[in-house]
Each structure stands twice: as C-alpha cells, then as structure tokens.
Motif scaffolding. Structure first.
Motif, short mmCIF file in Angstrom:
data_model
loop_
_atom_site.label_atom_id
_atom_site.label_comp_id
_atom_site.label_asym_id
_atom_site.label_seq_id
_atom_site.Cartn_x
_atom_site.Cartn_y
_atom_site.Cartn_z
N ARG A 64 -16.46 5.31 -5.93
CA ARG A 64 -16.74 4.94 -7.31
C ARG A 64 -15.46 4.40 -7.95
NH1 ARG A 64 -18.21 9.55 -9.29
NH2 ARG A 64 -20.15 9.79 -8.18
N GLY A 65 -15.28 3.09 -7.83
CA GLY A 65 -14.15 2.44 -8.48
C GLY A 65 -12.93 2.25 -7.60
N ALA A 66 -12.05 1.37 -8.06
CA ALA A 66 -10.89 0.93 -7.29
C ALA A 66 -10.00 2.10 -6.84
CB ALA A 66 -10.08 -0.05 -8.12
N ASP A 67 -9.81 3.05 -7.74
CA ASP A 67 -8.87 4.13 -7.43
C ASP A 67 -9.39 5.09 -6.37
OD1 ASP A 67 -6.27 4.92 -7.99
OD2 ASP A 67 -6.96 6.62 -9.19
N ASN A 68 -10.68 5.04 -6.11
CA ASN A 68 -11.27 5.96 -5.13
C ASN A 68 -11.52 5.32 -3.78
OD1 ASN A 68 -11.46 8.19 -6.95
ND2 ASN A 68 -13.09 7.08 -7.98
N MET A 69 -11.04 4.10 -3.61
CA MET A 69 -11.30 3.41 -2.34
C MET A 69 -10.42 3.98 -1.23
SD MET A 69 -11.52 -0.36 -3.97
CE MET A 69 -12.36 -1.45 -2.88
N PRO A 70 -10.94 3.98 0.00
CA PRO A 70 -10.15 4.49 1.14
C PRO A 70 -9.19 3.42 1.65
CG PRO A 70 -12.30 3.75 1.89
CD PRO A 70 -12.29 3.55 0.40
N LEU A 71 -8.35 3.78 2.59
CA LEU A 71 -7.45 2.81 3.23
C LEU A 71 -8.11 2.25 4.48
CD1 LEU A 71 -3.94 4.52 3.12
CD2 LEU A 71 -4.84 2.74 1.63
N SER A 72 -7.71 1.04 4.89
CA SER A 72 -8.27 0.46 6.12
C SER A 72 -7.61 1.06 7.35
CB SER A 72 -8.10 -1.06 6.12
OG SER A 72 -6.75 -1.42 6.16
N LYS A 73 -6.43 1.62 7.19
CA LYS A 73 -5.73 2.31 8.28
C LYS A 73 -5.17 3.62 7.71
CE LYS A 73 -5.35 -1.04 11.55
NZ LYS A 73 -6.55 -1.76 11.10
N MET A 74 -4.99 4.59 8.55
CA MET A 74 -4.36 5.85 8.17
C MET A 74 -5.05 6.52 6.97
SD MET A 74 -0.36 5.25 8.89
CE MET A 74 0.12 4.47 7.37
N GLN A 75 -6.35 6.65 7.06
CA GLN A 75 -7.10 7.29 5.98
C GLN A 75 -6.82 8.80 5.96
OE1 GLN A 75 -8.60 6.48 3.37
NE2 GLN A 75 -9.99 8.14 2.86
N PHE A 76 -6.68 9.41 7.14
CA PHE A 76 -6.36 10.85 7.28
C PHE A 76 -7.21 11.73 6.36
CE2 PHE A 76 -1.83 9.27 8.29
CZ PHE A 76 -2.16 9.06 9.62
N LEU A 77 -8.51 11.53 6.39
CA LEU A 77 -9.45 12.34 5.60
C LEU A 77 -9.09 12.41 4.12
CD1 LEU A 77 -9.74 15.28 8.16
CD2 LEU A 77 -11.48 13.54 7.73
N GLY A 78 -8.55 11.33 3.61
CA GLY A 78 -8.25 11.29 2.18
C GLY A 78 -6.79 11.50 1.84
N MET A 79 -6.00 11.97 2.81
CA MET A 79 -4.57 12.16 2.55
C MET A 79 -3.84 10.82 2.48
SD MET A 79 -3.52 15.03 1.82
CE MET A 79 -1.75 14.75 1.98
N GLY A 80 -4.33 9.86 3.28
CA GLY A 80 -3.68 8.54 3.36
C GLY A 80 -3.52 7.87 2.00
N PRO A 81 -4.63 7.75 1.24
CA PRO A 81 -4.50 7.11 -0.08
C PRO A 81 -3.53 7.85 -0.99
CG PRO A 81 -6.80 7.20 0.57
CD PRO A 81 -6.03 7.97 1.61
N LYS A 82 -3.53 9.19 -0.93
CA LYS A 82 -2.61 9.96 -1.77
C LYS A 82 -1.17 9.62 -1.39
CE LYS A 82 -5.32 13.91 -3.24
NZ LYS A 82 -6.54 13.87 -2.38
N MET A 83 -0.93 9.56 -0.06
CA MET A 83 0.43 9.28 0.40
C MET A 83 0.88 7.89 -0.02
SD MET A 83 0.05 11.24 4.03
CE MET A 83 0.69 9.92 5.00
N ILE A 84 -0.01 6.91 0.17
CA ILE A 84 0.42 5.54 -0.14
C ILE A 84 0.63 5.36 -1.64
CG2 ILE A 84 -1.76 4.24 -0.45
CD1 ILE A 84 -0.28 2.36 1.79
N LYS A 85 -0.15 6.06 -2.44
CA LYS A 85 0.04 5.94 -3.89
C LYS A 85 1.39 6.52 -4.31
CE LYS A 85 -4.83 5.69 -4.73
NZ LYS A 85 -6.06 6.45 -5.01
#
Lengths: 159, 75
Positions: free
Chosen positions: A71-92
């Motif tokens: 739901r929305g841009a901020d909740n989108m997953p990564l194309s690589k290294m998603q790590f069950l949701g940890m990836g986006p937190k790390m990249i941010k």
C-alpha cells in the motif's frame, strides 16, 4: 522558445528500488525542461497507492489482490535483498546516511515539477485498484495516451 | 566575477543538485552568475552536461577537498 523535449517512463515494476530509479530520472529530466510523464501500469501502480486503509467496494479477488500488494511507495519491497522486510529498512537507513531522497519525497518532488503521473486504467481493473485508493491529482489513460506522448519522446524507458 | 546568487547544495544526492540548480537559475536574469556549491561526486559531470543542454554557460569550476564550486552564467 522551441517546444520542450519529452521524457516518458513506463513504470511496470512494483519494487522500491526500481521505482526510485524511475523517479530520479523523471526529476532529472524535468530539470532539463523536458515534459515528463510516468505511466504506471501493473505493479508500478502500487507506487501511487495511498498508504491509508480504504474499503472501496470490491469483489473477493480484488480484495485479495489489494491485501497482497504494497500500500503505497514507502511499503514497496526491494527487487534484491528483500530479507523478509529487513532489506527495505536497511536501505532506507543507508539512504538517509547518504542524503538520498526517499521514494515518497521523490514523488512529491515530481508533482512539484509538474511531472504527469498517469495510471493505466486497464491494469487498475485487473488488479482491482480503485481511483480513491490512488493519489489525488493524477491522470488516467491507456496505451494510446502513452503512444501519443511516446512517439515524439526524446527518452522512452520501460522500468 | 560578480555572483548574483549562491546555491548551497552540499550534502544533497542525485538528482537534487540539478533540480535545485534548475530552480535557482529561474531566480536570476540572463547574463547573471549563479554559484553552486555541491559535494555529490556526480555533480561535476551532471552540471556540465546540464549547462550544455539547457543553454547556460559554465564559466568556471573548482574542486577543493570534495567540495565542488560551479559558476554558471544564465543563457
């Protein structure tokens, strides 16, 4: 003054990193005085979703799609290294350190620069996305809208 | 060189230096000078290319310890 050049981007993908690339290019092109349009289709539509929970009337399948998609841009997953949701937190976190603009800010900047954000209505129907779930002041169209812009585009990208 | 406006884009990452430069150049008159200070390593080629394509003149540029200073004459 001569007519502005055009940049057209088709955002098909629903991942944070790919959408970020699309929006960085779009904002850069706007700074070059291009008329810029981003066509959101399929999973790219999720970048335009509002993050609040809305309950428009939907069929069972549409509801399921709505639940499974970000739901929305901020909740989108990564194309690589998603790590069950940890990836986006790390990249941010890394982006903050390097002063890179988060995707929602890039979208705001795009609106500020008069970039046209367009949602493909056919795929909205497929995915069961309703207008009230998407950001306000965007435009709606189909393939003809893209061709009309794309046929004299200086830059045409599919992301 | 008379500087008519200064833009501090230090710490900003792509695409912000170019977006802000575009905004800032709108505030000055043709022939006036905009000074842009940036730390993004890509800014050097970004601003050079942007000036060339948008009809402004990059009068001078220098680099000091990772800080780039550009002087752009509005076209």
């Amino acid at each position: 003054m001569a007519e502005n050049k055009k940049t057209n981007i088709i955002l098909f993908s629903g991942e944070y990193d790919k959408a970020m690339a699309a929006y960085i290019i779009a904002n850069g092109a706007a700074a070059y005085d291009h008329d810029v349009t981003i066509f959101h289709t399929f999973w790219g539509l999720n970048a335009l979703r509002k993050d609040e929970k809305l309950q428009p009337k939907k069929s069972f399948m549409e509801k399921m799609f709505g639940k499974m998609m970000p739901r929305g841009a901020d909740n989108m997953p990564l194309s690589k290294m998603q790590f069950l949701g940890m990836g986006p937190k790390m990249i941010k976190g890394v982006m903050k350190k390097h002063n890179a603009m988060p995707l929602p800010d890039l979208i705001d900047m795009a609106k500020e620069q008069d970039i046209t954000l367009l949602a493909c209505t056919m795929t909205m129907d497929l995915l069961g996305l309703k207008k009230e779930e998407l950001l306000d002041d965007i435009e709606y169209g189909g393939v003809a809208a893209y061709i009309a812009e794309g046929e004299d585009g200086a830059i045409n990208l599919f992301i | 060189m008379d500087i008519n406006k200064t833009l501090d884009a230090k710490g900003l990452a792509c695409p912000m230096p170019i977006v802000k430069t575009k905004k800032a150049i709108g505030d000055i008159e043709s022939g006036q000078i905009l000074e842009v200070v940036a730390t993004d390593a890509g800014a050097k080629s970004d601003l050079t290319a942007w000036c060339k394509s948008s009809g402004h003149e990059l009068v001078d540029m220098n680099e000091d310890d990772g800080v780039f200073t550009f002087y752009i004459k509005k076209g």
